[in-house]
Design an enzyme around this catalytic site. Structure first.
Site, PDB file in Angstrom:
ATOM      1  N   ASP A  34      -0.096   5.167   0.974  1.00 31.41           N
ATOM      2  CA  ASP A  34      -0.295   6.116   2.067  1.00 31.41           C
ATOM      3  C   ASP A  34      -0.385   5.395   3.410  1.00 31.41           C
ATOM      4  O   ASP A  34      -1.209   4.488   3.589  1.00 31.41           O
ATOM      5  CB  ASP A  34      -1.589   6.922   1.850  1.00 31.41           C
ATOM      6  N   ASP A  54      -1.275  -0.723   5.933  1.00 31.45           N
ATOM      7  CA  ASP A  54      -1.616  -0.223   7.269  1.00 31.45           C
ATOM      8  C   ASP A  54      -3.109  -0.127   7.487  1.00 31.45           C
ATOM      9  O   ASP A  54      -3.548   0.263   8.569  1.00 31.45           O
ATOM     10  CB  ASP A  54      -1.006   1.173   7.472  1.00 31.45           C
ATOM     11  N   ASP A  94       0.862  -1.160   0.000  1.00 34.65           N
ATOM     12  CA  ASP A  94       0.000   0.000   0.000  1.00 34.65           C
ATOM     13  C   ASP A  94       0.910   1.224   0.000  1.00 34.65           C
ATOM     14  O   ASP A  94       2.105   1.121   0.293  1.00 34.65           O
ATOM     15  CB  ASP A  94      -0.896  -0.029   1.237  1.00 34.65           C
TER      16      ASP A  94
END
Length: 233
Positions: free
Chosen positions: A15, A173, A13
């Site tokens: 961001d 995250d 991922d």
């Protein structure tokens, strides 16, 4: 069913995982809100809304439906500002660069990105950082009909990397990253230093969580050894 193949690809991922981009996201979104006569939102509120793409982000911040006509204007303002200010506040996440280097040095290992971030802003950020050529696949928001947690974006990344899904490690995250990995049949690593809480990540059911990316190369290497597997949570 949990993956059983040694990893040949790691997909990140963006961001909150590779990048701490919250400052630029907050600035761009508050610009859009202020320009349309709305009140700006605190950074801690906006960060909790990140992860499902710009339409969801803008609509949630403005408290309007995603399909409302006003949402399109907010998205345009948000993206235009972001393209002009991609790295005002963005920094690498802890251990990110070192992890990219360590994984790239592994034999038969490919790296990719799978993000709900809009394609235009993904491209400008990667170019500004000078790392667009470090990844064999970059799948961004809008590249597939569905976004994470649907499996489609990650399956496309796996295909572009030439890896079977069961040999791919998805690292993120957000809850949507872990659920995407589960839906696609890949390994799933939750990063606790990002935008989501550790409790939320664990509840989503990753194979393992890490405090930050510096722990990732060792985990991937152990998964590549046929006699060793990290105990699943």
């Amino acid at each position: 069913m949990n993956p059983v193949l040694p990893p040949t690809a790691v997909v990140f991922d963006l961001d909150g995982t590779l990048l701490d981009s919250r400052g630029d996201i907050v600035a761009a979104l508050n610009h859009a809100l202020l320009t349309t006569g709305r009140n700006p939102q605190p950074a801690q509120v906006i960060v909790r809304l990140v992860g499902d793409g710009p339409r969801a982000l803008c609509a949630r911040a403005a408290k309007i439906p995603e399909d409302a006509p006003e949402t399109d204007e907010l998205i345009r303002l948000f993206l235009d500002y972001y393209r002009e200010h991609p790295l005002d506040f963005t920094r690498w996440a802890k251990g990110a660069l070192e992890t990219i280097e360590a994984l790239s040095a592994m034999e038969n290992m490919s790296l990719g990105i799978c993000t709900n971030k809009h394609r235009a802003t993904t491209d400008v950020v990667l170019r500004a950082l000078g790392i667009e050529d470090r990844f064999g696949a970059v799948v961004a928001g809008g590249d597939t009909k569905e976004r994470k947690p649907d499996a489609a974006p990650l399956l496309l990344a796996a295909k572009q990397l030439g890896s079977m899904p069961a040999a791919v490690v998805m690292v993120g995250d957000g809850i949507q990253d872990i659920l995407c990995a589960r839906n696609a049949g890949t390994w799933a690593v939750g990063v606790e230093s990002g935008f989501s809480t550790a409790e939320a990540l664990i509840q989503a059911g990753p194979d393992v969580t890490v405090r930050d990316l510096s722990m990732l190369p060792g985990i991937v290497q152990r998964w590549r050894e046929p006699t060793t597997r990290i105990k699943l949570r």
